[in-house]
Design a protein around this motif. Sequence first.
Motif, short mmCIF file in Angstrom:
data_model
loop_
_atom_site.label_atom_id
_atom_site.label_comp_id
_atom_site.label_asym_id
_atom_site.label_seq_id
_atom_site.Cartn_x
_atom_site.Cartn_y
_atom_site.Cartn_z
N THR A 190 0.84 -1.23 0.00
CA THR A 190 0.00 0.00 0.00
C THR A 190 0.86 1.26 0.00
O THR A 190 0.49 2.28 -0.59
N GLN A 191 2.03 1.21 0.62
CA GLN A 191 2.89 2.40 0.64
C GLN A 191 3.35 2.77 -0.75
O GLN A 191 3.40 3.94 -1.13
N SER A 192 3.69 1.75 -1.51
CA SER A 192 4.12 2.02 -2.90
C SER A 192 2.95 2.62 -3.69
O SER A 192 3.13 3.59 -4.45
N GLU A 193 1.76 2.06 -3.52
CA GLU A 193 0.59 2.62 -4.21
C GLU A 193 0.26 4.04 -3.72
O GLU A 193 -0.14 4.92 -4.51
N LYS A 194 0.49 4.20 -2.47
CA LYS A 194 0.20 5.51 -1.87
C LYS A 194 1.07 6.59 -2.47
O LYS A 194 0.62 7.71 -2.73
N LYS A 195 2.31 6.29 -2.70
CA LYS A 195 3.22 7.29 -3.27
C LYS A 195 2.73 7.75 -4.63
O LYS A 195 2.72 8.94 -4.93
N THR A 196 2.35 6.78 -5.45
CA THR A 196 1.87 7.16 -6.78
C THR A 196 0.60 8.02 -6.69
O THR A 196 0.43 9.03 -7.38
N GLU A 229 -0.33 9.84 -4.15
CA GLU A 229 -0.02 11.15 -3.58
C GLU A 229 0.56 12.08 -4.63
O GLU A 229 0.26 13.28 -4.66
N GLU A 230 1.40 11.53 -5.48
CA GLU A 230 1.94 12.39 -6.53
C GLU A 230 0.83 12.94 -7.43
O GLU A 230 0.80 14.12 -7.77
N TRP A 231 -0.04 11.99 -7.85
CA TRP A 231 -1.16 12.46 -8.69
C TRP A 231 -2.07 13.44 -7.94
O TRP A 231 -2.52 14.44 -8.50
N ALA A 232 -2.28 13.17 -6.62
CA ALA A 232 -3.14 14.05 -5.81
C ALA A 232 -2.50 15.42 -5.65
O ALA A 232 -3.20 16.45 -5.68
N ASP A 233 -1.18 15.47 -5.47
CA ASP A 233 -0.52 16.77 -5.34
C ASP A 233 -0.69 17.61 -6.61
O ASP A 233 -0.97 18.82 -6.56
N LYS A 234 -0.52 16.93 -7.74
CA LYS A 234 -0.66 17.64 -9.00
C LYS A 234 -2.10 18.16 -9.16
O LYS A 234 -2.34 19.32 -9.52
#
Length: 1825
Positions: free
Chosen positions: A1001-1007, A1009-1014
Amino acid sequence: MAASELYTKYARVWIPDPEEVWKSAELLKDYKQGDKVIQLRLEEGKDLEYCLDPKTKELPPLRNPDILVGENDLTALSYLHEPAVLHNLKVRFIDSKLIYTYCGIVLVAINPYEQLPIYGEDIINAYSGQNMGDMDPHIFAVAEEAYKQMARDERNQSIIVSGESGAGKTVSAKYAMRYFATVSGSASEANVEEKVLASNPIMESIGNAKTTRNDNSSRFGKYIEIGFDKRYRIIGANMRTYLLEKSRVVFQAEEERNYHIFYQLCASAALPEFKTLRLGNANYFHYTKQGGSPVIDGIDDAKEMAHTRQACTLLGISDSHQMGIFRILAGILHLGNVGFTSRDADSCTIPHKHEPLTIFCDLMGVEYQEMSHWLCHRKLATASETYIKPISKLQAINARDALAKHIYANLFNWIVDHVNKALHSTVKQHSFIGVLDIYGFETFEINSFEQFCINYANEKLQQQFNMHVFKLEQEEYMKEQIPWTLIDFYDNQPCINLIEAKLGILDLLDEECKMPKGSDDSWAQKLYNTHLKKCALFEKPRMSNKAFIIQHFADKVEYQCEGFLEKNKDTVYDEQIKVLKSSKFKMLSELFQDEKTPSPTSATPSGRTLLSRTAVKPAKARPGQANKEHKKTVGHQFRNSLHLLMETLNATTPHYVRCIKPNDFKFPFTFDEKRAVQQLRACGVLETIRISAAGFPSRWTYQEFFSRYRVLMKQKDVLSDRKQTCKNLLEKLILDKDKYQFGKTKIFFRAGQVAYLEKIRADKLRVACIRIQKTIRGWLMRKKYLRMRKAAITVQRYVRGYQARCYAKFLRRTRAAILIQKFQRMYVVRKRYHLMRAATIVLQSHLRGYIARNKYQRMLREHKAIIIQKRVRGWLARVRYRRSLKAIVYLQCCYRRMMAKRELKKLKIEARSVERYKKLNIGMENKIMQLQRKVDEQSKDYKSLLEKLTSLETTYNTETEKLRSDVERLRMSEEEAKNAMNRVNMLQEEITKLRKELHQTQSEKKTIEEWADKYKQETEQLLSELKEQNTLLKKEKEELNRHIHDQAKEMTETMEKKLVEETKQLELDLNDERLRYQNLLNEFSRLEERYDDLRDEVNLMVSIPKPGHKRTDSTHSSNESEYTFSSEITEMEDLPLRMEEPSEKKAPLDMSLFLKLQKRVTELEQEKQSLQDELDRKEEQALRTKTREEEERPPMRGAELEYESLKRQELESENKKLKNELNELQKALLEKSSPEVTAPGSPAYRVLLDQLTSVSEELDVRKEEVLILRSQLVSQKEAIQPKNTMTDSTILLEDVQKMKDKGEIAQAYIGLKETNRLLESQLQSQKKSHDNELEALRGEIQSLKEENNRQQQLLAQNLQLPPEARIEASLQHEITRLTNENLDLMEQLEKQDKTVRKLKKQLKVFAKKIGELEVGQMENISPGQIIDEPIRPVNIPRKEKDFQGMLEYKKDDEPKLVKNLILDLKPRGVAVNLIPGLPAYILFMCVRHADYLNDDQKVRSLLTSTINGIKKVLKKRGDDFEMVSFWLSNTCRFLHCLKQYSGEEGFMKHNTPRQNDHCLTNFDLAEYRQVLSDLAIQIYQQLVRVLENILQPMIVSGMLEHETIQGVSGVKPPGLRKRTSSIADEGTYTLDSIIRQLNTFHSVMCQHGMDPELIKQVVKQTFYITGAVTLNNLLLRKDMCSWSKGMQIRYNVSQLEEWLRDKNLMNSGAKETLEPLIQAAQLLQVKKKTDEDAEAICSMCNALTTAQIVKVLNLYTPVNEFEERVSISFIRTIQMRLRDRKDSPQLLMDAKHIFPVTFPFNPSSLALETIQIPASLGLAFISRV
């Protein structure tokens, strides 16, 4: 007392001055007898040594105290001399702007050269009826005095107006005549007063001219006699003129003009009717351009010409005569332009066809050749023959001017004659008032014949004046019974003898005129020879032999002899007059037709001539007589006319007006002392002062003297007799008894004595004032010291407090700094400590937790062991203790028993000795007390131990419970710990699984989060943009909302302001319109009364019985209507009233159809009346036949009696049956009828229900009648029974059978049987009619259904039509429908009328029959039975009569009703004994009955008679307040009744249902309501006039003059025109009189039941009149404008306000009407010095006008020496501040103003049916219905 004693230090005197005539100065030291020099100091501060005259040693005149300066009457001054008079006039004229001043009997009038607002009609009304001394001096006061004396003394009066040219004589005379015209009015409709006033512009235009001294100077003297009838109303006038200045026609000095009429003609030359006069500019004519000043500033000659022509028309001078006058005047102007050419030294000619002469001849209608010839030639007649001699150019010019003067003089005479004819009255003159407007004393650089005649006339007038003043003084002394000694006064008889005696100046002048070669030089020599050394009044100038000097009463005058003879002769050439007499111009020949033949002497260019009233022609003139008559000179004629004038004046009571010219430059309110003194000396004012000062000029009544000098008396000197008190005081104060005299009512003082008394009074008041000042100043200084001490202490306290606060602040700051440091340091250390402590605590907590858990386990085990031990040990100890205790107790018992025995033995031994016993006893008491105390303490200890034990037990129990619960919890925690271990193992396994998932889940979370930040950045950017746009939109929205809100707010504010302004304006317009309407009503009523008076006079004149004629009875016309009003319906308008409501809007009807319907209705009514009469006749015939049949019918048997009783029972059952059927029918209608037609709200349902109800009521009535008859029958049977009979029916039958006359019962029963048959037939007919009505109603319902269907069809058809056709069709249909409905209603009404009449007649028949039966039965009983057996009266039970609140009367009784209820009714009895408004209720109940009968003639006649009756009774007793109030109340109540019972919804809100039933049904009386409202307004105005007439005499005396607060107002020395005293005498009115009168008014109005709102309006009007009259008198009375009077007024107003509060009338608006008076009183009391005072006055006096404020300030007069006058600069400041105020320039309030009255609707709760008519009213001929 010697006069020299008054010349002390600081005394003020007058000294002569060459510039100011007199100057004021102050003595620097006391004057001593024998001093030749007086040390003085002038007002400007300069010291002066005044040298006394060594011969006379006369001291300078003393100055009056400042308190007396500005007095209304100069005779009120303490010192009467020239400087005092001059200074008083100057102060009044300059400072107070007062132009009138009294000087004894003389009114001194100073010309202000400015228009003043003091001559309006309001001022005239204010002076009308007032005493001369009560008001400020005015020409109106003199006129009122003359008018009053004429009416009181029945003696003719004269007003003598004199003065210099430009002093205002003509204006004063004009105002006097205007006063008479306004106050008296005329006795006819010809408006004589207007004609009298209209004569002024005519006489001014032909007799006045501009001079260097006056723009409108009268160049002739006139005496106008204004005639009055017996009621003292003007009926006419007559004018006499004296000494017209003819020379002005041909010559004017520089800056002067000819007579006004010439310039008026020139200014109007462009008018079409003046084209033939061929006039031009005034500068074109020689006679109008010599002065070089053809225009007067501010005067439009063209407008003045229009006024002159208008006045001529008013005086009856026709247009043709006016044009004739203008032709002659134009001819005079053209004659002045005629030029002459010299041929040689002794002859001259006129150029051929000379244009001015041609125009003159054309205008005059004479031959050119003749006039040109005789202008250049003259005829000389000798004894033998006649010569025609040419004349020189200078002689021709003089002859031309003489002719012009002669024509003008004759025209002047002709106009005066026509004016007198127009003013002549056919009515006999009862008395007259003459106004003499004559020239004053004149002296110029060159004085000629005119000045000599003028001064001669003034000498005569001055002599008459002196004699009159002397006579008045003598009458005053004799009236007061004072010893009379001759007073030396100047007698100018020697001067008059010098002029008019034999060989006097005039006699010598006439003699010289008769000499053939007489000249001015020879006449002068005769004067010198005759009078120079023989008469002291005649002198010769040193440097002239052609002049002489006469010492007149006023001054020395030097006359130049040149021209005296020429002016005295004053003749023209006979040939020129003959040419004019032969004129074709008729009016010109009229001027000369009565003229006598002139003497053939040369004409003179100047001179004045006498114009008498009218020339009297002898019956037959002889030549010698005519010649003799003509030889009378101007001087001789003037002397004769002057003698006639003096005879007229001596036969009248004179009143003097002396006009003074203040300066020669016509500057407004500028006073030249030199010119004023000259005129004062010339007009006799100073002579009046001298005569007054020669005797006892100062006069006080005893009461006034006592009030003024009470301060000089001690308490013991004051006696009950005021006269004796004053005598005692004067004997102490003034030792010389010659200085005063005691009269009957007054004390008389010689000159200076009042000033001496004033000085003593002032000294005493000054000493008292100094003592008061000393005490007050000491008190003030003490107060000041205490205040300063208190202030110092306060300052010290505050300073020390400030220092202490500063030190405390320093300490607080130091302490605060230390605290801050402390807490900062503490914070740092504590923070470090807390970190260390936190770490330590964490370590300690873990360690201590471990130790504690171990310790807890150990303690738990120990605790449990201890518990076990404790229980065991306790048990063992208790066992051991019990055993030991038992053994010890046993031992104690044994031991105590042994010790007790021993003690007992001892006690026995000791008991035997008394002393021992006593000792023990004493000790035992103490021991008992100690033991008792110990027992108590032990019991307390026991209780406390017991409490402790119980508390320990409770704590022990709680502890054990707690420990048990802890043990249980520990057990449970152990079990939970075991379960938790198992779960931990399971969770560890799951954690491992979750860790793996966590990594994913952490690996999925990073992706993500990146999309969410953008995405977040993009959305944030978009959001920020949206926010910015949103904020902008919000701002714009807010701005728009704010803008809209502001606009809406502004609009609402503006709309509200506009609405308020429009509302106020509408209210003002409404009040103005209401006031205008009510004024018109007032004028209408006045004209109506005038018309009625004239009609009565005409009727009286017509009805004077002639010989042989029979006198008509006065009662024939008593009932006729004497008044008419606009809304009265005449007999010719006898049309049926429409049945619809007037408020409904009706469609326009076809008038032809309407008239046809009216005609048809009239025919139907006539037919109905004839049928009704025939029906009545038939019924009477049937009734007579029935009675005959009943008489012929045989007597009935006993069996028939039983049959009739059965029949009666059947009728009763039938009656019940019918009633049941009716009830069933009613139910059926309610249940089964169709909802459309018979719904409860439909008309058919209501009609049917009403019919059924009426039928059922009728059945009930019939049932009651049957029961009544049955009871009557039973009662009659009982009455017939003998006394001793038994009640058994069988015995009764036997007795009946045994009666001798069996026919008696049969006859009685026949009547009863017939009655029953009638009832049966009537019931059957009622049943049939009921069935018919039901059928008719069903048919009506069916017709309504059909009508409804037809209406729907028509509506559907109309909807398809175009709009115009639809409107026409609907209107036509509506007309048809209304017509049908009207006809149907009329038919129904006829049917109902027939039914009602039929039933009434049947009831009458039944009543008559019952009465006959009773009489018959009584007759059938024998007399013995009546005596032995008294018959009980028959009691027939009836319902109480239900009155309908109506009164019935016959038409013939209407005059009697009006007479008893209106004309002969006395309000006092009605108001006290009966209900208020009873006549109004009675009249309305009569109107209701007439309305119920639908008799419009009766309604109209009753209302008309009522209104006319009220008018008649108010005309007869219109001055009775009680009568006017009574009928105002009843008129308003009558008006309210007409409204309340009109049937209009707006007036029925407050009615009861019963009152609504009493509403009028047939007539709309809205028009009569308006008429009654107008009548109420007229009665209200009459009530106000009555109030005003009653209060008018009280107001000034009670509100102003009476001293309500005793001792506040001071009394000043009175003058000859004595003021009304402020001390209340007997008969004078006080404030209590006014309040008592107000109480009377209020109680009368309340007794009469007047509406409360109307009472408030009456009270408001009353208070307005009170305030207005008081303020007007205050503004016209200088003596009332003082501080003390302001206090009196404020107190009086507060008393009136208290009265309003007592009567609960504060909201009536009455207090507001007194606001101007309150502010005037405040203005008298406030400070009047600084600018702040001026600002306060301007803001305070908002109810006063600027003119009123300035007038009060000008009139403000100190009563005591300590008050100060208002400075002129302060008044100027007030005027500057108030210049922007827009208010009325009118000075006085309109005391005649009446507020518009309203009559708010006030319904009555009284039920009409409960009103009883008392027998005292004499109305037995009317009956209640």
